[in-house]
Motif scaffolding. Sequence first.
Motif, PDB file in Angstrom:
ATOM      1  N   THR A 143      12.930  -0.580   7.547  1.00  0.00           N
ATOM      2  CA  THR A 143      11.701  -1.247   7.947  1.00  0.00           C
ATOM      3  C   THR A 143      10.972  -1.685   6.683  1.00  0.00           C
ATOM      4  O   THR A 143      10.656  -0.856   5.834  1.00  0.00           O
ATOM      5  CB  THR A 143      10.790  -0.306   8.765  1.00  0.00           C
ATOM      6  N   MET A 144      10.746  -2.996   6.571  1.00  0.00           N
ATOM      7  CA  MET A 144      10.044  -3.532   5.400  1.00  0.00           C
ATOM      8  C   MET A 144       8.555  -3.627   5.704  1.00  0.00           C
ATOM      9  O   MET A 144       8.150  -4.183   6.729  1.00  0.00           O
ATOM     10  CB  MET A 144      10.606  -4.906   5.029  1.00  0.00           C
ATOM     11  N   THR A 145       7.745  -3.089   4.820  1.00  0.00           N
ATOM     12  CA  THR A 145       6.302  -3.138   4.964  1.00  0.00           C
ATOM     13  C   THR A 145       5.709  -3.700   3.672  1.00  0.00           C
ATOM     14  O   THR A 145       6.128  -3.315   2.580  1.00  0.00           O
ATOM     15  CB  THR A 145       5.708  -1.739   5.226  1.00  0.00           C
ATOM     16  N   TRP A 146       4.755  -4.611   3.822  1.00  0.00           N
ATOM     17  CA  TRP A 146       4.048  -5.162   2.663  1.00  0.00           C
ATOM     18  C   TRP A 146       2.599  -4.686   2.689  1.00  0.00           C
ATOM     19  O   TRP A 146       1.957  -4.662   3.749  1.00  0.00           O
ATOM     20  CB  TRP A 146       4.084  -6.680   2.678  1.00  0.00           C
ATOM     21  N   LEU A 147       2.102  -4.308   1.532  1.00  0.00           N
ATOM     22  CA  LEU A 147       0.723  -3.874   1.392  1.00  0.00           C
ATOM     23  C   LEU A 147       0.019  -4.759   0.372  1.00  0.00           C
ATOM     24  O   LEU A 147       0.653  -5.295  -0.545  1.00  0.00           O
ATOM     25  CB  LEU A 147       0.637  -2.415   0.931  1.00  0.00           C
ATOM     26  N   LYS A 148      -1.269  -4.896   0.549  1.00  0.00           N
ATOM     27  CA  LYS A 148      -2.104  -5.574  -0.442  1.00  0.00           C
ATOM     28  C   LYS A 148      -3.154  -4.580  -0.913  1.00  0.00           C
ATOM     29  O   LYS A 148      -3.936  -4.075  -0.107  1.00  0.00           O
ATOM     30  CB  LYS A 148      -2.779  -6.800   0.148  1.00  0.00           C
ATOM     31  N   ASP A 149      -3.122  -4.286  -2.212  1.00  0.00           N
ATOM     32  CA  ASP A 149      -4.045  -3.311  -2.786  1.00  0.00           C
ATOM     33  C   ASP A 149      -4.007  -1.994  -2.015  1.00  0.00           C
ATOM     34  O   ASP A 149      -5.034  -1.401  -1.682  1.00  0.00           O
ATOM     35  CB  ASP A 149      -5.472  -3.871  -2.812  1.00  0.00           C
ATOM     36  N   GLY A 206      -3.451  -1.418   0.966  1.00  0.00           N
ATOM     37  CA  GLY A 206      -3.918  -1.513   2.349  1.00  0.00           C
ATOM     38  C   GLY A 206      -3.078  -2.527   3.106  1.00  0.00           C
ATOM     39  O   GLY A 206      -2.175  -3.158   2.555  1.00  0.00           O
ATOM     40  N   GLU A 207      -3.368  -2.667   4.381  1.00  0.00           N
ATOM     41  CA  GLU A 207      -2.604  -3.593   5.198  1.00  0.00           C
ATOM     42  C   GLU A 207      -2.852  -5.034   4.747  1.00  0.00           C
ATOM     43  O   GLU A 207      -3.897  -5.363   4.191  1.00  0.00           O
ATOM     44  CB  GLU A 207      -2.988  -3.441   6.671  1.00  0.00           C
ATOM     45  N   VAL A 222      -2.756  -6.682  -5.855  1.00  0.00           N
ATOM     46  CA  VAL A 222      -1.437  -6.098  -6.087  1.00  0.00           C
ATOM     47  C   VAL A 222      -0.722  -6.006  -4.740  1.00  0.00           C
ATOM     48  O   VAL A 222      -1.226  -5.394  -3.796  1.00  0.00           O
ATOM     49  CB  VAL A 222      -1.550  -4.703  -6.729  1.00  0.00           C
ATOM     50  N   TYR A 223       0.451  -6.635  -4.677  1.00  0.00           N
ATOM     51  CA  TYR A 223       1.243  -6.638  -3.458  1.00  0.00           C
ATOM     52  C   TYR A 223       2.430  -5.697  -3.641  1.00  0.00           C
ATOM     53  O   TYR A 223       3.114  -5.736  -4.664  1.00  0.00           O
ATOM     54  CB  TYR A 223       1.732  -8.054  -3.131  1.00  0.00           C
ATOM     55  N   THR A 224       2.621  -4.851  -2.654  1.00  0.00           N
ATOM     56  CA  THR A 224       3.662  -3.822  -2.723  1.00  0.00           C
ATOM     57  C   THR A 224       4.586  -3.983  -1.532  1.00  0.00           C
ATOM     58  O   THR A 224       4.128  -4.064  -0.384  1.00  0.00           O
ATOM     59  CB  THR A 224       3.038  -2.416  -2.707  1.00  0.00           C
TER      60      THR A 224
END
Length: 1178
Positions: free
Chosen positions: A564-570, A572-573, A599-601
């Motif tokens: 499952t790929m999840t992207w976060l910004k700083d 957070g969602e 920052v994108y993770t």
Amino acid sequence: MMERRRTDAALLVLLLGHLISALEVPLDLPQPPTITHQSPKDYIIDPRENIIIHCEAKGKPHPSFSWTRNGTHFDIDQEPKVTMRPRSGTLVVDISGEKAEHYEGVYQCTARNEHGTAVSNNIVIRQSRSPLWSKERNEPIVVQEGVSLVLQCRPPAGLPPPIIFWMDNNFQRLPQSNRVSQALNGDLYFSNVLKEDSRNDYICYARFPHTQTIQQKQPITVRVLNLDAINETMAAFYNDTDLFSAPVDERKPSFLIPSGPSSSKMVLRGQVLEMECIAEGLPTPDISWTKVSGELPAKRTSFLHYHKTLRIVNVSESDSGDYRCTAGNRLGSVHHTIRVAVKAAPYWISGPPKNLVLAPRETGLLICRASGTPKPTITWAMNGIPIENSPKDLSRKVEDDTVMFTDVQSGSSAVYQCNVSNEYGYLLSNAFVNVLSEPPRVLTPANKVYQVIRNHQALIDCSSFGSPIPKITWFKDSRSSTLDGDPYILHDNGTLEVHVAQARNSGKYICVARNTLGIYENHVYLEVKEPTRILKQPEYKVVQRGRSVEFECKVKHDPSLIPTMTWLKDNGELPDDERFIVDSDSLTIADVVESDEGVYTCIMNTTLDHDSASAELTVVDRPDAPTDLELTDQREKSVQLTWTPGDEHNSPIQKFLIQYEDSLHHRGHWHNLTEVPGTKTTARLKLSPYVHYTFRVLALNAVGLSHPSFPSRMYKTNPSGPDENPTGVEGFGTEHDNLVITWKPLSGLQSNGPGLQYKVMWRQKEVEKDWTSVTVANVSKFVVSGTPTFVPYELRVQAVNEYGVGPEPAIAHGHSGEDLPVAAPDNVQVLVLNSSLAEVHWDPVPPKAIRGRLKGYKVYYWRERSLHKHNPHHVEKQILTFSGNHSHGMLPGLHPFSLYSFNIRVYNGKGEGPASPSQQFETPEGVPGIPSSLTVTNPNLDSLTLEWAPPHDRNGRLTGYTLKYQPVNNSNELGPVKEVALPANETSVTLLNLKYSTRYKFYLNAKTVRGAGPAISQEAVTIMDEAVASRQVDIATQGWFIGLMCAIALLILILLIICFIQRNKGGKYPVKEKEDAHTDPEFQPMKDDDCTFGEYSDNEDHKPLKGSRTPSNGTVKRDDSDDSLVDYGEGGDGQFNEDGSFIGQYSGKSASRETAEGHESSEAPSPINAMNSLNSFV
């Protein structure tokens, strides 16, 4: 006594196993009660909600519950508002119509069954309180600027204590700083007051967390007056006498809190220690902290309220000691020492006592080990009754914090309570002793699958129960041996550990539990998976606002795990925005805006592991337009312009562009004035007279130019005389008797005033001394008529307006108009250098005869005719131009053995002058060209005839021909060369004594006295002997030959042998087979009365020679058979050197062949030609 201690020590060693291996008893087995959930010791309730006092327990049989309140039995049946939940001890108090404070007190829950009794902590129930602030009226506070000030809050006492903060009438927090800050008690401290501290809405608020209510203190008004204002205010009350005679002086710091040089503070272990020092002084003091007897614990220390509060979390005994705070400014410093004492409520050293399960006649220990400051006391109880009042039991022995059991018997199960207390608190713990006889059982589910990532730790459970305690052993797959060594670790609770799991560790594992009453085994499985790894991480991006950006995140994972790929910004969602597009391995953000920065993770999760990577996004854009343009320091010809830069948008401003609009001359048009570096926000602008200026500024960064700023106000400069003259002054003639004077006019900005005109001046150079002048309007040229032809002039143009004239103009130079030259070059001579190059010489034409600017000389030359009688007449003029003042030149590319004519002319900017008298010269002979044609006729067994035509370009008188020829076999190998010299008047020759059925290559070139020219080549084949041809035909028609062909189809080995024989007896030569594989020629046998062979010519694929029938006329056009040695060599040079000897090597270069009618001949050769493969050179 000594012997008893040794016995006790031995007993402790024997019982240690039971201490460590405390078991969880399955609920289907008899066991005393165990309390599983209870309310906190200090339970503050909300008076608006029902009271719930928790008490949950388990046991077999299920326990019953009872309560005490304030030490006496609490009869629930007598309390209509109190109910107990089914199969639970939890009390629910309905306070509707009741006051919550009626139920305040100390509660304790008891859970009992036939095997024992467990008790809860003492639960203190208290109602939360949020009292109102007492009504009060606050008088305004008037203070002198610079003094210290304390605004007291003093909130009402609440339960729990309220949270204090200061706000204004608009519910905005009052700003705090190093000078103004809130103390821990809620008061607001000013180290010194400033004029801006005056306001009438200093309001203290108290928030009570349990009831979520906020209480407000009456606003406080503060008026800060300087010295003059205070005297004016107080004069009316004190007979016009100044109350303050001097302003407040700067002063060294002193502490507002705490007071004195030292103080003390007590804190409990595990709590938060907060110490504060607030000082007054002018200038505002700075606060620093040190620990006198050691270092501050860095990881647990923080500073609050602008360094005025020192906070240490999770306090331990090591934090006791002296702490010093220092307040200092430039006038001095002051110190205060706080002595901290750390006390401790009781706390477990190794955890509370553990339940003990023993088989009959076994031994065990209950240990209640705790500490505290001061040292706590330990008391024991059994089933809620002090142990000294319980029935005597010979198997039980109590020593301080330990209860020892030896040789226990069935029916001696009970619950023991350990109570540890000192003045700061207590610990109460229940632990049962359960005497059972049970065979082993494994509680871990059968066939359970454990999954672990490779190179990670694997823990495989074998949770078991039995009494006596079962022994656990592990096996893998075939049970060949127990798993008790590397890489396996067996823990005391039965868990099998693989410290670093590898793929080979996957498989079935067997857990075996056994005691004296039986054996039990369980099967589980271990699967080792590949780790999840990000192969391509997202990269740092810089993108312009409005564009798109993509972050890549390519991942590798175990195929059996669902990722499952999840992207976060700083952290957070991601924003809920359709501009964010998430794909399987990327994140795309369309139409980027500034708020997208961060920052994108990307996080790839599986059920077992995850991997993550981050990258930063920076959004850049053109700068915002500068603002606040202001003109200062105004002078006659300059002004100072200042501005405020706009937002850079993450791209530094490189420079500012300053533009102006001249509303007097060019309204609506903006012009660049100057540029300044991006670090400056001011510029001194040079101005011109008679301009109505309006300025604007643009900012430039790496992205581009900003929008222009709003224009500045208009700034008008006064008119004056011109301070510059026109530039680009030139003089030239358009006719032979005029002079045109031109210049670049001044712009409106350069005119400096109204009525701009030009004073034009001229004189003939070195002839006239006085200037002729005329004043013209604002134009760009003036024409002087009646001038001599092409004479030099000196020119000047001066600007004039209503306020004066420009500076003295510089002198420019020009010439009047040109006319055609009137003379031709004299003394023309020619020198022939070789057959293709001649050199001509002449005397230059005098400048006066040129009548203009000399451009150069042109040589006209043409070929009259060739000196050979057979060549036609040629007249084609050519021109060579020699720019500049030349007196000689070369004529290249001449034809040898020719007659040439030429003349020379001078030319200027107007045109050409008359031609010099024409002269002639002859070029010497050169080497001849290639013969026009070469054909082969009358081929016989040992002879053939060659015919040719002379070269088209003889380039002299022919002295003869050279013929060379050599045989060529089927492998394209060349034989020896033979050479024949032929006279110039011959056009054919018959060659005798040639070999039959042989290819020959012929080379023919012509010669003059200058040497041999290039050669023409041709190839031909002599015919075959009839006897040999007859034998070959007879062989091909024999019956045995047909039988042989059938045998070839049956036997592969014989086929290979016969093929070899066929190739040597009757087959085609090898390279011919390749051609026949692509064509299907008709077979045409040779007639007896036609004993000729086709001429040889190369095919287009660089293959060996191919036979073709000779055209009926026996000739080949030269253009179609123009073979020469260069066609077969590596270079493009001639085939014969200067002495006519042969050079080069035959290499079979192809050339297309056509018949005289222009059609390609593609007839197949006679089968007799197959015999050529047997030929070789002699």
